[in-house]
Design a protein around this motif. Structure first.
Motif, PDB file in Angstrom:
ATOM      1  N   ARG A 186       0.830  -1.210   0.000  1.00  0.00           N
ATOM      2  CA  ARG A 186       0.000   0.000   0.000  1.00  0.00           C
ATOM      3  C   ARG A 186       0.862   1.257   0.000  1.00  0.00           C
ATOM      4  NH1 ARG A 186      -5.215   0.616   0.437  1.00  0.00           N
ATOM      5  NH2 ARG A 186      -5.461  -1.607   0.826  1.00  0.00           N
ATOM      6  N   HIS A 228       2.251   1.610  -3.429  1.00  0.00           N
ATOM      7  CA  HIS A 228       1.191   2.037  -4.347  1.00  0.00           C
ATOM      8  C   HIS A 228       0.963   3.541  -4.246  1.00  0.00           C
ATOM      9  CE1 HIS A 228      -3.042   2.716  -5.562  1.00  0.00           C
ATOM     10  NE2 HIS A 228      -2.772   1.817  -6.483  1.00  0.00           N
ATOM     11  N   THR A 260      -3.459  -2.695  -7.699  1.00  0.00           N
ATOM     12  CA  THR A 260      -4.336  -2.148  -6.670  1.00  0.00           C
ATOM     13  C   THR A 260      -4.278  -3.023  -5.426  1.00  0.00           C
ATOM     14  OG1 THR A 260      -5.832  -1.295  -8.371  1.00  0.00           O
ATOM     15  CG2 THR A 260      -6.686  -1.456  -6.120  1.00  0.00           C
ATOM     16  N   ASP A 312     -13.227  -2.428  -6.579  1.00  0.00           N
ATOM     17  CA  ASP A 312     -12.596  -2.009  -7.832  1.00  0.00           C
ATOM     18  C   ASP A 312     -12.677  -3.111  -8.885  1.00  0.00           C
ATOM     19  OD1 ASP A 312     -11.961   0.394  -6.688  1.00  0.00           O
ATOM     20  OD2 ASP A 312      -9.938  -0.219  -6.094  1.00  0.00           O
TER      21      ASP A 312
END
Length: 552
Positions: A326, A329, A353, A428
């Protein structure tokens, strides 16, 4: 043995049918019934050689999963898949080995590492069967499938080195990292070569049944050839499955329809047998432990400790790497969005993601082991090079079985409850899937319009023009009943042969447009396969109606 195997399959299928009607996990119910049935007096042991499980049972299951798997989705989640399918396997093996040396008195570290390699990988059959039935979100299922398709290669490579070290023999390459690199690269190359070669042969066969036979041979050929060259048979089968799955669009619709039903039947047959086989081993594993003079209470305590270790290591690994992913990202996304004085020659790729904390919690709890663990344990040699018994072999086999059963009963049974409790949603991935389906519909509509425009230019008769107009209305979702009523009111009909030719022209145009979008990385494989399945059914209906009219 054949008669006993047949009886087990028949009973397992009956139990699965009952579980489906009762809204229970079929795989788990089959395993639970097998556990109880193993204590039936006079029941003979259903024992298969490890080579049969790894060389005959596993390849078709891996091949079917890989050929029906979206390579685009696999590449999209490649970071998570490699993280869990390779690095977590090695971390789990080491952690289990350390705990085993503490809980099993006198077990040497080399034998403990053999046990760690055996119980480290979650099983592909177990994960896919239970995960799909439990209703996992698509993105999470992609990670789980991908992990299950490659983690056996890492575990079996580590196992080969550990067994060779313990038994005093020599692995093909003694260095574990180099051996894994060789086995992976060569296995993937062999699988791709065999897969593309099989597709080349299938395109020259006019018989769908013969083409299906070729696809049946591929997983066994890929596995055996790779193993003969000391490469990873698992990765060879997966690569061959990816290759044939990608090129399945080049096959005829009859071939695709036949293969879909064949592999779905094989999956059901083998999955039910695998879980029945796991359950039926309980009593005999306990008997073997008694015969070897092992203390069952000590084994149970060690088994519980190792099971808890596998769970905790997976939880820790998933959440720690999730935090790192994360942060990475966010950093990459910030780099992509912030203004630059000078544009970079090659901007960083859009990162994967990250999964949500709920998805990571479920992913941490999907570490069910299965038949590969049992086969790997049974494949440990009985003797070392010096002629002595393989150290702690009976304990390793018993502990591997206990951990497998614990993961199935504890994690497998509670997994649907956990998914429902956390109220997982696709998020998503669901939005991405909807966008892909909208893209598929738009491309199909454009292909229809272009094909109809071409048809109108080459077929100028009033009847042909009316036929094209009717097909255009149908493409705009006008109902067939409305078309029939309108045709009767106007007093004109269509030439059946010309209508059939136009229908085939529109189907071919849509297929080509969608396949081109897939090849251009615009359309996902899974969405393409869903649409192609509907189109194949449409073409089968058209051909059936045409044949019926011709007979009249």
């Amino acid at each position: 043995m054949f008669a006993e195997t047949l009886v087990v399959i028949i009973v397992a299928i009956g139990i699965s049918a009952f579980a489906e009607r009762s809204n229970f996990q079929p795989a788990l119910l089959v395993a639970i019934v097998g556990l109880g049935a193993s204590f039936i007096p006079g029941l003979h042991r259903l024992e298969l050689e490890p080579e049969i499980i790894l060389g005959i049972v596993l390849p078709p299951l891996l091949f079917s999963a890989a050929s029906d798997f979206s390579f685009t989705s696999f590449a999209k989640r490649l970071g998570s898949i490699v993280n869990l399918g390779v690095f977590l396997v090695f971390a789990s093996a080491v952690a289990v080995a350390v705990v085993a040396t503490w809980t099993v008195p006198g077990m040497p570290i080399t034998a403990a590492l053999v046990l760690g390699a055996i119980v480290a990988p979650p099983d592909a059959v177990t994960a896919i069967a239970i995960g799909s039935k439990a209703g996992l979100p698509s993105g999470l299922m992609t990670v789980l499938k991908g992990e299950s398709l490659i983690n056996d290669a890492a575990a079996l490579t580590l196992l080969a080195v550990a067994v060779a070290t313990t038994a005093g023999t020599h692995a093909f390459i003694d260095n574990t990292a180099l051996y894994f690199l060789y086995a992976s690269v060569v296995g993937v190359i062999l699988g791709l070569v065999i897969g593309h070669g099989a597709q080349f042969a299938r395109r020259r066969l006019a018989n769908p049944s013969l083409a299906t036979v070729v696809s049946v041979i591929v997983p066994f050929a890929a596995y055996l050839v790779a193993e003969e060259l000391h490469a990873s048979g698992v990765l060879a089968v997966v690569a061959a499955g990816f290759a044939l799955g990608h090129h399945g669009t080049q096959s005829g619709y009859e071939e695709r329809m036949q293969e879909r039903q064949f592999w779905r039947t094989i999956d059901t047959l083998l999955e039910t047998f695998v879980f029945a086989y796991i359950g039926l081993q309980l009593r005999f594993v306990i008997d073997d432990a008694f015969d070897a003079g092992l203390d069952i209470s000590d084994l149970l305590l060690a088994g519980i400790a190792i099971f808890v270790t596998t769970v905790l290591v997976r939880f820790a690994w998933v959440f720690v790497t999730a935090v790192m992913a994360r942060r990475r990202h966010r950093a990459v996304m910030q780099r992509l969005t912030e203004p630059r004085r000078r544009p970079e020659r090659r901007p960083p790729p859009t990162p994967e993601t990250p999964l949500t904390w709920k998805e990571n919690a479920v992913l941490s709890w999907t570490g069910m082991r299965g038949v590969v663990t049992l086969a790997a344990a049974a494949g440990i040699p009985f003797m070392t090079v010096s002629g002595e018994s393989f150290p702690y072999r009976e304990a390793i086999v018993a502990l591997a079985f206990l951990v497998t059963i614990a993961t199935l009963l504890v994690q497998g049974i509670s997994l649907p409850w956990l998914i429902e409790r956390l109220s997982l949603e696709d998020g998503d991935d669901k939005a991405y899937a909807e966008e892909q389906h909208q893209l598929a519909r738009r491309l199909a509509h454009e292909a229809n319009a272009d094909a109809l425009a071409e048809f109108r230019l080459t077929h100028t008769s009033p009847r042909s023009q009316r036929l094209a107009e009717a097909m255009a209305r149908r493409a705009d979702r006008a109902s067939e009943e409305e078309e029939e009523e309108e045709a009767q009111e106007r007093g004109w009909g269509f030439d059946p042969d010309e209508a059939y030719q136009l229908g085939r022209l529109l189907l071919d145009a849509r297929r080509k447009r969608l396949i081109a979008a897939r090849d251009a990385r615009e359309l996902d494989d899974m969405v393409l396969r869903e649409v192609l399945e509907q189109m194949d059914l449409e073409q089968a209906l058209m051909d059936g109606m045409t044949k019926g009219v011709s007979r009249l």
